[in-house]
Write a protein that holds these residues in place. Structure first.
Motif, short mmCIF file in Angstrom:
data_model
loop_
_atom_site.label_atom_id
_atom_site.label_comp_id
_atom_site.label_asym_id
_atom_site.label_seq_id
_atom_site.Cartn_x
_atom_site.Cartn_y
_atom_site.Cartn_z
N ILE A 73 0.84 -1.20 0.00
CA ILE A 73 0.00 0.00 0.00
C ILE A 73 0.87 1.25 0.00
CG2 ILE A 73 -1.60 1.36 1.41
CD1 ILE A 73 -2.86 -1.36 2.27
N VAL A 74 1.88 1.27 0.85
CA VAL A 74 2.76 2.45 0.96
C VAL A 74 3.60 2.61 -0.31
CG1 VAL A 74 4.70 3.44 2.26
CG2 VAL A 74 2.76 2.42 3.48
N LEU A 75 3.97 1.52 -0.96
CA LEU A 75 4.70 1.60 -2.23
C LEU A 75 3.83 2.28 -3.29
CD1 LEU A 75 7.34 0.76 -3.67
CD2 LEU A 75 6.19 -1.36 -4.33
N GLN A 76 2.55 1.92 -3.32
CA GLN A 76 1.60 2.51 -4.28
C GLN A 76 1.21 3.93 -3.88
OE1 GLN A 76 -2.31 0.72 -4.18
NE2 GLN A 76 -2.95 1.69 -6.07
N ASN A 77 1.15 4.20 -2.57
CA ASN A 77 0.67 5.47 -2.05
C ASN A 77 1.56 5.88 -0.87
OD1 ASN A 77 -0.78 7.61 -1.01
ND2 ASN A 77 -2.52 6.38 -0.34
N PRO A 78 2.70 6.56 -1.15
CA PRO A 78 3.65 6.90 -0.09
C PRO A 78 3.06 7.76 1.04
CG PRO A 78 4.64 7.22 -2.25
CD PRO A 78 3.18 6.94 -2.47
#
Length: 189
Positions: A73-78
């Motif tokens: 999730i964080v990779l897609q949406n930092p």
């Protein structure tokens, strides 16, 4: 199948995705606990809520799987605000731990965790694992959060939500209903 694609009055159908349904919503400042967030509906709910700005607390049994979902999730949406908390099979102590400090306006809980078809076993609280996971854990978490949610709602004028997600397994209950007198008995056939 055509029936799942037929749109209702909202403009959405059973085939609409969470991303489509939440398009244009800014949910920054809201917080949600999502149980069972390490796979399936829980992981997708976490991803889309984080995409819309919600601070998501993932309540998971498998910490490694939970961290993998969070990392994706964080990779897609930092900018995503996602925390992972291990639920394990000791629900009662961890439900209380999750609720400590959960005084955020617009807080919600999405009770999604569920298991099915696993071998008989007892939770660390000595309760049959299916019943503890699918029912008692959700009930306890909701019970512990309810007064907190009411108070923060009154103080902030922002209401939270309690969402219970269930499968179709309730279509196949025992004929006599829940057998409370045998809830922890090992059934072998």
């Amino acid at each position: 199948m055509w029936v799942f694609r037929r749109k209702g009055p909202s403009g959405f159908s059973a085939s609409s995705t969470a991303e489509e349904v939440t398009q244009g919503i800014d949910a920054a400042g809201l917080t949600a606990i999502v149980t069972g967030a390490s796979s399936g509906i829980g992981a997708e709910t976490t991803r889309v809520l984080a995409l819309r700005g919600v601070h998501v607390i993932m309540a998971v049994r498998n910490m490694a799987a939970g961290r993998d979902v969070k990392d994706a999730i964080v990779l897609q949406n930092p900018a995503a605000k996602v925390d992972v908390m291990g639920f394990g099979s000791q629900f009662f102590g961890l439900c209380q731990e999750i609720c400590i400090g959960f005084h955020r306006p617009g807080s919600s809980t999405i009770n999604n965790a569920g298991i099915c078809g696993t071998p008989f076993m007892l939770s660390k609280d000595n309760i049959e694992l299916h019943f503890a996971t699918n029912h008692l854990g959700h009930f306890l978490l909701t019970d512990l959060l309810l007064d907190i949610m009411k108070k923060t709602s009154q103080e902030s004028n922002r209401e939270g939500r309690i969402v219970n997600v269930y499968s179709i397994s309730h279509w196949w209950p025992y004929g006599e209903g829940i057998r409370f007198d045998k809830i922890n008995d090992h059934y072998s056939g």
